[in-house]
Design an enzyme around this catalytic site. Structure first.
Site, PDB file in Angstrom:
ATOM      1  N   ASP A  13       5.747  29.303 -13.117  1.00 23.63           N
ATOM      2  CA  ASP A  13       7.119  29.751 -13.052  1.00 23.63           C
ATOM      3  C   ASP A  13       8.386  28.997 -12.787  1.00 23.63           C
ATOM      4  OD1 ASP A  13       5.831  31.980 -13.983  1.00 23.63           O
ATOM      5  OD2 ASP A  13       6.843  33.949 -12.567  1.00 23.63           O
ATOM      6  N   CYS A  24      -1.325  31.898  -8.701  1.00 22.58           N
ATOM      7  CA  CYS A  24       0.493  31.892  -8.893  1.00 22.58           C
ATOM      8  C   CYS A  24       0.528  33.161  -9.888  1.00 22.58           C
ATOM      9  CB  CYS A  24       0.624  30.624  -9.632  1.00 22.58           C
ATOM     10  SG  CYS A  24       0.916  29.274  -8.002  1.00 22.58           S
ATOM     11  N   ASP A  25       1.789  33.097  -9.707  1.00 21.16           N
ATOM     12  CA  ASP A  25       2.828  34.392 -10.303  1.00 21.16           C
ATOM     13  C   ASP A  25       1.901  35.356 -11.470  1.00 21.16           C
ATOM     14  OD1 ASP A  25       4.890  32.684  -8.646  1.00 21.16           O
ATOM     15  OD2 ASP A  25       5.924  33.588  -9.481  1.00 21.16           O
ATOM     16  N   LYS A  26       1.640  35.390 -12.744  1.00 21.28           N
ATOM     17  CA  LYS A  26       0.930  36.235 -13.786  1.00 21.28           C
ATOM     18  C   LYS A  26      -0.391  36.256 -13.346  1.00 21.28           C
ATOM     19  CE  LYS A  26       4.833  36.974 -14.296  1.00 21.28           C
ATOM     20  NZ  LYS A  26       5.593  35.566 -13.269  1.00 21.28           N
ATOM     21  N   CYS A  72       4.318  28.658  -3.549  1.00 25.41           N
ATOM     22  CA  CYS A  72       5.736  28.349  -3.383  1.00 25.41           C
ATOM     23  C   CYS A  72       5.364  28.998  -1.303  1.00 25.41           C
ATOM     24  CB  CYS A  72       6.610  28.712  -4.069  1.00 25.41           C
ATOM     25  SG  CYS A  72       6.670  27.901  -4.958  1.00 25.41           S
ATOM     26  N   GLU A  87      13.070  36.036 -15.729  1.00 25.24           N
ATOM     27  CA  GLU A  87      13.908  35.638 -14.521  1.00 25.24           C
ATOM     28  C   GLU A  87      14.794  35.100 -14.414  1.00 25.24           C
ATOM     29  OE1 GLU A  87       9.300  35.942 -11.359  1.00 25.24           O
ATOM     30  OE2 GLU A  87       9.705  34.054 -12.268  1.00 25.24           O
ATOM     31  N   SER A 101      13.090  36.449  -9.787  1.00 29.84           N
ATOM     32  CA  SER A 101      11.760  35.703  -8.705  1.00 29.84           C
ATOM     33  C   SER A 101      11.772  36.564  -7.930  1.00 29.84           C
ATOM     34  CB  SER A 101      12.030  34.108  -9.320  1.00 29.84           C
ATOM     35  OG  SER A 101      11.170  33.561  -7.537  1.00 29.84           O
TER      36      SER A 101
END
Length: 554
Positions: free
Chosen positions: A78, A119-121, A191, A442, A468
């Site tokens: 992202d 990570c995110d998704k 992160c 985002e 985010s």
């Protein structure tokens, strides 16, 4: 065993010939086939170590008597996708990941699965797939990045984005920005703040789908390798006991996850992902319940960007289980639920001590008596809007100001960095929702620019897109219905007064009903921004943000 469909009997002789081509022995085919879903790639910093994690999982599976077989899942970074057309492809990958994993697992009839996301998704996509496929499954993530150090202070990616805003405001030199650039992301891993990836990896523990430490053990710690081996071993125990994801991801498990979400101060993206995962598990999770959970759940953690602590600090303080044990002191969790450990929630968290009351506040000294996320409603958001309350400064909890209206993220950024946004303004960014974006981008760049330019305590931002986990401030996203379907956010005009009242969960456009009705009568749908490829198909099938942006066939 499910794998008998491809390994046993005369009719399966052609299948076995193909396993022979893979170099698998008869002894391996006599064991359960365990699919290991590897999200490894060389573009996402949170994934560059996943090859090591996958090898450790394979070792654990083999040690426990299974045959590990690896197949891939995609992932978008992202941070790298932020602020340009690439961000349209972030949320939409959640469904690609779920669909492709379902296809691979069902086509090859694996007996069990170990999911290796980070990570995110990637995390919610694989949780969605686990619920669909419903074979014994364990999650083990790649772990969080260590915090960076700049001028003697711990820093993370959100500091980097805000540094760009500070440079635009003339309060930071190019040399200072370069120092941030070189130091804020010092290791592999997701992160280092309580951003979306770490939020979802922690909530995987709270749901019962990951072993202790899944969300918090740093990526570079050898303990992470040991955790991966144990995940490989544990999936074989789940297979023996036939404990499946839908046995674990029950309605009460999702309520536990929401409770932990409130205590940790997770990313607002959890309000998109939890209902989508629940939907796949056959659970209807109405996000309006979030305010009920928040009202009785204290916010115990202020990790970056809400505060000065990071994932490594949460890990040292005792991790997610320590937070859950604090919550359980007031009976806020369902403790009799099964988890991938083979034990109940209560058994898992018993004796998990809070080792640092500054990182995990005790129940009698919380950051606030209510949870870290609020769901807002009003004539500007008849369905819902979402804000990370724990990352809002006190003076912005109630705010009224004039609307500054933009129909895309780029125009808003140009206005912010160009000095055209002033104290008191309410920035409205619309036509960035699931359909309108498409892909619900985002808005980390605008929120970081606002913070970096010193406007974080005086300017609010409202969008039908999303934020985010690295965003902070009065940033209200997921406004539903979105502009693309004629939601009230499409009717806002420059200078309209907007009232934000977070304590009372209100988001109001201070315009009469009659005026809004007149504007609605004139409103016309816009031509789709994308007419070909995956995004066009996605836009036709995706639902509103308040429903988790799930896909439905109309």
């Amino acid at each position: 065993m499910r794998s008998d469909a491809v390994t046993k009997g005369m009719q399966q002789a052609p299948h076995r010939s193909l396993f022979n081509a893979l170099g698998l022995t008869q002894e391996e085919l006599d064991r359960p086939l365990v699919g290991i879903v590897s999200s490894y790639n060389e573009i996402v910093p949170g994934h560059m170590n996943l090859d090591k994690i996958v090898e450790a999982v394979k070792t654990g599976v083999a040690m426990a008597g299974g045959t590990p077989i690896v197949f891939p899942a995609i992932a978008v970074c992202d941070g790298i996708a932020m602020g340009h057309v690439g961000m349209k492809y972030s949320l939409v990958t959640r469904d690609l990941i779920a669909d492709s994993t379902e296809a691979m697992a069902m086509a090859h009839q694996f007996d069990a699965l170990v999911m290796v996301p980070n990570c995110d998704k990637n995390v919610p996509g694989l949780l969605m797939a686990a619920a669909r496929i419903n074979v014994p499954t364990v999650f083990v993530s790649g772990g969080p990045m260590l915090a960076g150090h700049v001028k003697g202070q711990k820093r993370s990616l959100s500091s980097m984005f805000e540094a760009v805003g500070a440079h635009a405001a003339g309060t930071m030199t190019e040399e200072d920005v370069r120092e941030f650039e070189e130091k804020v992301c010092p290791t592999c891993g997701s992160c280092s703040g309580m951003y979306t990836a770490n939020s979802m990896n922690c909530l995987t523990e709270a749901l019962g789908m990951g072993l202790r430490g899944n969300g918090t053990i740093p990526a570079v710690y050898s303990e992470r390798i040991k955790l991966a081996k144990h995940a490989g071993m544990q999936v074989m125990e789940l297979l023996k006991k036939n404990i499946r994801p839908r046995d674990i991801m029950t309605e009460k498990a999702f309520l536990n996850a929401l409770t932990v979400d409130m205590a940790l101060g997770c990313s607002t993206n959890s309000m998109l992902h939890l209902p989508a995962i629940a939907h796949e598990a056959g659970v209807d999770l109405n996000m309006e319940v979030a305010n009920e959970m928040s009202a009785k759940t204290p916010n115990l953690c202020h990790l970056a960007p809400a505060g000065p602590t990071y994932m490594e600090d949460l890990n040292e303080a005792g991790g997610v289980y320590a937070v859950m044990n604090e919550l359980n002191k007031k009976g806020l969790l369902y403790t009799d639920l099964m988890t991938v450990t083979g034990k109940t929630v209560g058994e898992n968290i018993e004796g998990c001590v809070n080792r640092n009351p500054e990182v995990i506040r005790p129940m009698d000294n919380p950051y606030s008596e209510i949870g870290g996320i609020a769901v807002l409603k009003g004539n500007l958001a008849p369905d819902t809007g979402v804000v990370k309350r724990s990352a809002v400064v006190p003076e912005m909890m109630v705010h009224e100001g004039p609307a500054r209206v933009f129909d895309c993220e780029e125009d808003a950024i140009a206005a912010i960095t160009g000095g055209k946004i002033v104290a008191g303004d309410v920035v409205v960014i619309r036509y960035e929702g699931p359909k309108g974006g498409p892909g619900m981008r985002e808005m980390l760049n605008p929120t970081s620019a606002i913070a970096g330019m010193g406007l974080g305590s005086t300017v609010a931002l409202i969008t039908d897109g999303r934020f985010s986990g690295a965003s902070r401030g009065a940033s209200i996203g997921h406004v539903s219905p979105e502009a693309a379907v004629g939601g009230p956010i499409a009717l806002v005009e420059e200078g309209d007064r907007i009232l934000i009242d977070i304590p009372n969960n209100k988001l109001e456009l201070l315009v009469s009903d009659e005026e809004l009705a007149a504007r609605k009568a004139k409103w016309q749908p816009r031509e789709p921004k994308v007419t070909t490829g995956y995004l066009a198909r996605y836009a036709k099938m995706v639902t509103s943000g308040n429903r988790g942006a799930i896909l439905e066939i109309k």
